[in-house]
Design a protein around this motif. Structure first.
Motif, PDB file in Angstrom:
ATOM      1  N   GLY A   1      -5.892   3.717 -10.814  1.00 49.40           N
ATOM      2  CA  GLY A   1      -5.605   2.727 -11.862  1.00 49.40           C
ATOM      3  C   GLY A   1      -6.100   1.329 -11.535  1.00 49.40           C
ATOM      4  O   GLY A   1      -6.662   1.045 -10.468  1.00 49.40           O
TER       5      GLY A   1
ATOM      6  N   ALA B   1      -4.756  -0.705  -8.312  1.00 50.81           N
ATOM      7  CA  ALA B   1      -5.157  -0.319  -6.955  1.00 50.81           C
ATOM      8  C   ALA B   1      -5.488  -1.550  -6.126  1.00 50.81           C
ATOM      9  O   ALA B   1      -6.158  -2.483  -6.605  1.00 50.81           O
ATOM     10  CB  ALA B   1      -6.349   0.633  -7.004  1.00 50.81           C
TER      11      ALA B   1
ATOM     12  N   ASN C   1       3.124   1.923  -2.058  1.00 47.72           N
ATOM     13  CA  ASN C   1       3.341   2.321  -3.445  1.00 47.72           C
ATOM     14  C   ASN C   1       2.108   3.057  -3.971  1.00 47.72           C
ATOM     15  O   ASN C   1       0.969   2.631  -3.748  1.00 47.72           O
ATOM     16  CB  ASN C   1       3.624   1.079  -4.310  1.00 47.72           C
ATOM     17  N   ILE C   2       2.324   4.171  -4.659  1.00 42.33           N
ATOM     18  CA  ILE C   2       1.203   5.001  -5.106  1.00 42.33           C
ATOM     19  C   ILE C   2       0.338   4.306  -6.160  1.00 42.33           C
ATOM     20  O   ILE C   2      -0.830   4.632  -6.328  1.00 42.33           O
ATOM     21  CB  ILE C   2       1.710   6.349  -5.651  1.00 42.33           C
ATOM     22  N   TYR C   3       0.901   3.348  -6.847  1.00 38.15           N
ATOM     23  CA  TYR C   3       0.134   2.646  -7.879  1.00 38.15           C
ATOM     24  C   TYR C   3      -0.670   1.485  -7.293  1.00 38.15           C
ATOM     25  O   TYR C   3      -1.727   1.144  -7.828  1.00 38.15           O
ATOM     26  CB  TYR C   3       1.074   2.125  -8.975  1.00 38.15           C
ATOM     27  N   TYR C   4      -0.145   0.865  -6.215  1.00 40.14           N
ATOM     28  CA  TYR C   4      -0.839  -0.262  -5.594  1.00 40.14           C
ATOM     29  C   TYR C   4      -1.657   0.165  -4.373  1.00 40.14           C
ATOM     30  O   TYR C   4      -2.287  -0.676  -3.729  1.00 40.14           O
ATOM     31  CB  TYR C   4       0.175  -1.341  -5.176  1.00 40.14           C
ATOM     32  N   ASN C   5      -1.653   1.459  -4.081  1.00 41.10           N
ATOM     33  CA  ASN C   5      -2.474   1.959  -2.982  1.00 41.10           C
ATOM     34  C   ASN C   5      -3.952   1.854  -3.353  1.00 41.10           C
ATOM     35  O   ASN C   5      -4.342   2.052  -4.510  1.00 41.10           O
ATOM     36  CB  ASN C   5      -2.099   3.414  -2.685  1.00 41.10           C
ATOM     37  N   CYS C   6      -4.774   1.546  -2.364  1.00 43.32           N
ATOM     38  CA  CYS C   6      -6.206   1.367  -2.648  1.00 43.32           C
ATOM     39  C   CYS C   6      -6.882   2.657  -3.102  1.00 43.32           C
ATOM     40  O   CYS C   6      -7.973   2.610  -3.698  1.00 43.32           O
ATOM     41  CB  CYS C   6      -6.919   0.821  -1.409  1.00 43.32           C
ATOM     42  N   SER C   7      -6.262   3.787  -2.819  1.00 43.77           N
ATOM     43  CA  SER C   7      -6.838   5.058  -3.264  1.00 43.77           C
ATOM     44  C   SER C   7      -6.397   5.434  -4.674  1.00 43.77           C
ATOM     45  O   SER C   7      -6.803   6.482  -5.189  1.00 43.77           O
ATOM     46  CB  SER C   7      -6.452   6.178  -2.294  1.00 43.77           C
ATOM     47  N   ALA C   8      -5.545   4.620  -5.300  1.00 38.94           N
ATOM     48  CA  ALA C   8      -5.059   4.921  -6.646  1.00 38.94           C
ATOM     49  C   ALA C   8      -6.174   4.697  -7.670  1.00 38.94           C
ATOM     50  O   ALA C   8      -7.013   3.798  -7.511  1.00 38.94           O
ATOM     51  CB  ALA C   8      -3.856   4.048  -6.963  1.00 38.94           C
TER      52      ALA C   8
ATOM     53  N   GLU D   1       0.831  -1.215   0.000  1.00 40.81           N
ATOM     54  CA  GLU D   1       0.000   0.000   0.000  1.00 40.81           C
ATOM     55  C   GLU D   1       0.859   1.254   0.000  1.00 40.81           C
ATOM     56  O   GLU D   1       0.370   2.349  -0.315  1.00 40.81           O
ATOM     57  CB  GLU D   1      -0.916  -0.021   1.229  1.00 40.81           C
TER      58      GLU D   1
END
Length: 357
Positions: A264, A267, A255-262, A253
């Motif tokens: 893409g 997420a 990582n900005i790409y794998y964060n749930c708020s991302a 989480e």
């Protein structure tokens, strides 16, 4: 000699037996005696005593030569005694000529071959580092500012230092250059000291090493999508140790790409190297196998991804291979100490040879 020849000729002439056989000999003897009596210029010998003919013994000179020789011998003996008392280098003991032994030659060429091998190894490491930098276009104008943080720069530096160090030892051993051998031995001594100090420091700070590893792992996970080198290292660790994240799979989480708020598709997901079976049908790599894995509970997620963190995997790997790690460390230090000993022994042989040659 002339009298003997004359007697021999008379004897032959007076002999009546086989007189005709001796006539040629008699004629030759007569002709030789006649020629011998002619005062040829090149047969004249100057018997006058002067300074220009020192090889002609002078009358009454034998006694004078004996007296002079006795005086010279007495003077030399007295000077030799005085020189030995006063430490005169002209009368010091002459050392025998020193020659290299078979052991010296063995040590010389053993040092040469070992350094040649490590020189080639250093060139290979240097080539790999340069290939990595060039393939990633790290020398481009827009990337040159961040080249200092490129992991490939470590390979370049390590390969360059190893090549220069071993090349100095290789050339110094082959050419018997004391300057290069001293530089090589000093560098090896510094290297041994640094490694021993590092081992002592690592042992004394083993409780803090876990924190440093965790910080480094989280930093690599944060730059996973932006840095290809960090991505490669992280994927290798997760796939080989069968782990995911630093402590567990929810660490992604960060990582900005794998964060749930991302926004893409990645997420709340994890990389494909966290998956238990990233290959579909054993042939095709499924890069989307970890999508939405962070939303799963541990019981459901364990069939899809690895739940354990990589820090625990690293600790377990070290515990399982601590014997091998210790053996490699001892052998590496032993080789360096042996190299230092061989270099010192070769230096002593070269210097002793130069002094006593």
């Amino acid at each position: 000699m002339l009298t003997l020849r004359f007697i021999l000729a008379c004897f032959i002439l007076s002999s009546g037996q086989h007189r005709e056989d001796h006539l040629p000999v008699v004629d030759n003897m007569r002709r030789y005696m006649v020629i011998k009596r002619i005062p040829w210029p090149w047969l004249r010998r100057d018997t006058t005593q002067n300074e220009s003919s020192p090889l002609i013994p002078k009358e009454g000179s034998a006694k004078e030569d004996a007296e002079e020789l006795s005086h010279v011998t007495t003077d030399l003996q007295s000077e030799a005694n005085n020189g030995q008392d006063q430490g005169n280098p002209a009368f010091t003991r002459i050392h025998p000529r020193y020659r290299y032994s078979l052991m010296d030659y063995l040590l010389k060429y053993l040092l040469f071959l070992c350094n040649l091998l490590f020189t080639v190894l250093g060139l290979v490491v240097l080539g790999l580092g340069m290939w990595g930098l060039i393939s990633k276009e790290s020398f481009e104008q827009e990337k040159i500012s961040s080249i200092g943080t490129d992991p490939m720069l470590i390979l370049v530096t390590l390969g360059l230092l190893l090549t220069m160090l071993c090349l100095s030892g290789c050339v110094g051993a082959l050419r018997e250059n004391c300057c290069l051998l001293k530089l090589f031995s000093a560098a090896v001594l510094v290297l041994i000291t640094v490694q021993v100090l590092f081992a002592i420091l690592a042992y004394s700070m083993q409780d803090q090493i876990g924190g440093y590893l965790r910080s480094g792992m989280l930093a690599a996970m944060a730059g996973y999508q932006d840095d290809l080198d960090l991505r490669f290292i992280t994927d290798e660790i997760q796939s080989n140790l069968q782990c995911c994240g630093a402590d567990n799979y929810r660490d992604w989480e960060i990582n900005i790409y794998y964060n749930c708020s991302a926004p893409g598709v990645l997420a709340c997901g994890v990389p494909a190297t966290c998956c238990v079976d990233p290959l579909e049908n054993g042939t095709v790599w499924n890069s989307q196998c970890g999508v939405g894995a962070q939303l799963l509970d541990e019981f459901t997620a364990q069939s899809v991804i690895f739940l354990g963190g990589c820090l625990g995997g690293i600790s377990r790997w070290i515990e399982q291979h601590e014997g091998l790690i210790g053996t490699v460390a001892v052998v590496a230090i032993g080789v360096q100490i042996m190299t230092l000993f061989i270099t010192t022994r070769l230096l002593e042989s070269i210097q002793w040879h130069k002094v006593n040659i």
